[in-house]
Enzyme design. Structure first.
Site, PDB file in Angstrom:
ATOM      1  N   TYR A 141      55.201  37.592  41.845  1.00  0.00           N
ATOM      2  CA  TYR A 141      55.636  36.193  41.822  1.00  0.00           C
ATOM      3  C   TYR A 141      57.088  36.000  42.266  1.00  0.00           C
ATOM      4  CZ  TYR A 141      51.598  34.045  39.515  1.00  0.00           C
ATOM      5  OH  TYR A 141      50.367  33.537  39.208  1.00  0.00           O
ATOM      6  N   LYS A 189      46.915  48.975  38.665  1.00  0.00           N
ATOM      7  CA  LYS A 189      46.113  49.452  39.797  1.00  0.00           C
ATOM      8  C   LYS A 189      46.770  50.734  40.291  1.00  0.00           C
ATOM      9  CE  LYS A 189      42.764  49.001  42.838  1.00  0.00           C
ATOM     10  NZ  LYS A 189      41.342  49.204  42.480  1.00  0.00           N
ATOM     11  N   ASP A 221      40.477  46.237  38.207  1.00  0.00           N
ATOM     12  CA  ASP A 221      39.109  45.843  38.595  1.00  0.00           C
ATOM     13  C   ASP A 221      38.127  46.149  37.474  1.00  0.00           C
ATOM     14  OD1 ASP A 221      39.675  48.517  39.145  1.00  0.00           O
ATOM     15  OD2 ASP A 221      38.727  48.546  41.117  1.00  0.00           O
ATOM     16  N   ASP A 245      47.687  36.575  35.224  1.00  0.00           N
ATOM     17  CA  ASP A 245      47.298  35.227  35.644  1.00  0.00           C
ATOM     18  C   ASP A 245      45.796  35.171  35.887  1.00  0.00           C
ATOM     19  OD1 ASP A 245      47.670  32.525  36.616  1.00  0.00           O
ATOM     20  OD2 ASP A 245      47.338  33.349  38.622  1.00  0.00           O
ATOM     21  N   ASP A 249      42.473  33.451  33.127  1.00  0.00           N
ATOM     22  CA  ASP A 249      41.461  32.418  33.415  1.00  0.00           C
ATOM     23  C   ASP A 249      40.062  32.962  33.124  1.00  0.00           C
ATOM     24  OD1 ASP A 249      43.607  30.873  34.406  1.00  0.00           O
ATOM     25  OD2 ASP A 249      42.359  30.006  35.986  1.00  0.00           O
TER      26      ASP A 249
HETATM   27  C1  IPM Z   1      49.512  29.815  34.910  1.00  0.00           C
HETATM   28  C2  IPM Z   1      49.476  29.018  36.182  1.00  0.00           C
HETATM   29  C3  IPM Z   1      50.800  29.197  36.936  1.00  0.00           C
HETATM   30  C4  IPM Z   1      50.968  30.684  37.225  1.00  0.00           C
HETATM   31  C5  IPM Z   1      50.913  28.378  38.248  1.00  0.00           C
HETATM   32  C6  IPM Z   1      50.755  26.889  37.980  1.00  0.00           C
HETATM   33  C7  IPM Z   1      52.206  28.640  38.967  1.00  0.00           C
HETATM   34  O1  IPM Z   1      48.383  29.393  36.948  1.00  0.00           O
HETATM   35  O2  IPM Z   1      50.414  29.581  34.082  1.00  0.00           O
HETATM   36  O3  IPM Z   1      48.642  30.659  34.718  1.00  0.00           O
HETATM   37  O4  IPM Z   1      50.386  31.201  38.184  1.00  0.00           O
HETATM   38  O5  IPM Z   1      51.682  31.345  36.459  1.00  0.00           O
HETATM   39 MG    MG Z   2      47.068  30.726  35.998  1.00  0.00          MG
END
Ligand code: IPM
Ligand code: MG
Length: 363
Positions: A141, A189, A221, A245, A249
């Site tokens: 990042y 990784k 993975d 990140d 999700d």
């Molecule tokens: C998160 C989000 C952020 C990230 C984005 C909005 C920059 O996806 O907090 O997970 O990637 O950190």
């Molecule tokens: Mg995110």
């Protein structure tokens, strides 16, 4: 106690879920005799539109003078026209960096009332209770070089870690594990990436300072696969920035919805940024249907981390569990035939439940 918070609703559904979480915080403050003051500021596209900067100076200084920051979400489809360094996401990344937040804690727990909201079979998802400890201030990042090359015909991002960056996030993971099931799984990784080989070596070194905590490694993975095959086998997952990140999700979907996952972005200084894991969800923004629970649970994390409180955040968490047990569902959680409530209604229900939960906690 006085709670002095900088409040950044941001973009899309951010301000809507923020309103609901402030309802809940006000109810909590009232129930337990605290005083809440908020300094409301802009961030993301909203801020860019008004001031030309996704993280205006006054927002940053409000964040610095508050005890902590509550943040909704950033991101707007209109920002595709905007230079990358002025996009909403750049504002968020700058805020995390400026506030020294290098650790992002994302607790992932299956709430019993929501077992059927998970896409996985109950026997697989039952008992899932893990925390992702995501490195937040380095890696892919932020590392240089990054940006377009060859007049835009190529582009580069860099995944670089210094051993000190790995050591400090590893310590957060081991400390977190000490308060839980005492097991850290570090994700990397290392079969391909140099930065991951460094990561693994440093995590092993830090593990020696924590002989009471078990430490294992897993390739990312495989970890993505295990998260859907055996989600209940994890305790603390330690990850570099990008992997965390992505996996968070996935983990959110495992326990029912991204609308449930809260996070604490913390670092060397007191305070921190408390933000839901979900984004600004432009597709449903303005409809009043977003799930505010991730934002509400982020406020609970704030009370726990910033003020070292326990009863108050526990009351918020119990209130959330209670309204879900009573059958309240936002759109994202409603299954076939279940009715749903809007953002404000869900917030009001949790706020109302605080009073009851608070009373029984006192008794
Ligand atoms: C998160 C989000 C952020 C990230 C984005 C909005 C920059 O996806 O907090 O997970 O990637 O950190
Ligand atoms: Mg995110």
């Amino acid at each position: 106690m006085k709670w002095r918070l900088a409040v950044l609703g941001g973009d899309g559904v951010g301000p809507e879920v923020m309103e609901a979480s402030l309802d809940v915080l006000r109810a909590t403050a009232e129930c337990f005799g605290h005083e809440l003051t908020t300094d409301v500021q802009e961030v993301g596209y909203a801020a860019y539109e008004r001031s030309g900067n996704p993280l205006p100076e006054e927002t940053l200084s409000a964040c610095r003078s508050a005890d902590a920051v509550l943040l909704g979400a950033v991101g707007d489809p209109r920002s595709e026209e905007v230079p990358v360094e002025l996009r909403p996401e750049a504002g968020l990344l700058a805020l995390r960096k400026e506030m020294g937040c290098y650790a992002n804690l994302r607790p992932v727990r299956l709430l019993p009332a929501l077992a059927s909201a998970s896409p996985l079979r109950p026997e697989i998802v039952d008992g899932t209770d893990l925390v992702i400890v995501r490195e937040l201030a380095g890696g892919l990042y932020y590392s240089e070089p990054r940006g377009p090359l060859d007049d835009g015909r190529a582009a580069v991002d860099t995944m670089k870690y210094h051993q000190d960056e790995v050591a400090r996030i590893a310590r957060v993971a081991f400390e977190t594990a000490r308060g839980r099931k005492k097991s850290v799984l570090s994700v990397d990784k290392a079969n391909v990436l140099h930065s991951s080989r460094l990561w693994r070596r440093v995590v092993d070194e830090i593990a020696e300072e924590y002989p009471d905590v078990e430490c294992d490694h897993m390739l990312v993975d495989r970890a993505a696969m295990e998260l859907v095959l055996n989600p209940s086998s994890f305790d603390v997952m330690l990850t570099p920035n990008l992997f965390g990140d992505v996996l968070s999700d996935e983990a959110a979907a495992v326990v029912g919805s991204i609308g449930l996952l809260a996070s604490a972005s913390i670092g060397s200084s007191p305070g921190g940024i408390f933000e839901p894991v979900h984004g600004s969800a432009p597709d449903i923004s303005g409809t009043g249907t977003a799930n505010p629970l991730a934002m509400i649970l982020s406020a609970a994390l704030l009370l726990r981390h910033v003020y070292s409180l326990d009863t108050e955040p526990a009351a918020i968490e119990s209130a959330v569990a209670r309204v879900l047990e009573e059958g309240l569902r936002t759109n994202d959680l409603a299954r076939d035939g279940e009715g749903s409530v809007g953002t404000a209604e869900m917030g009001a229900a949790v706020a109302a439940a605080i009073a009851n939960v608070g009373v029984s906690a006192d008794a």
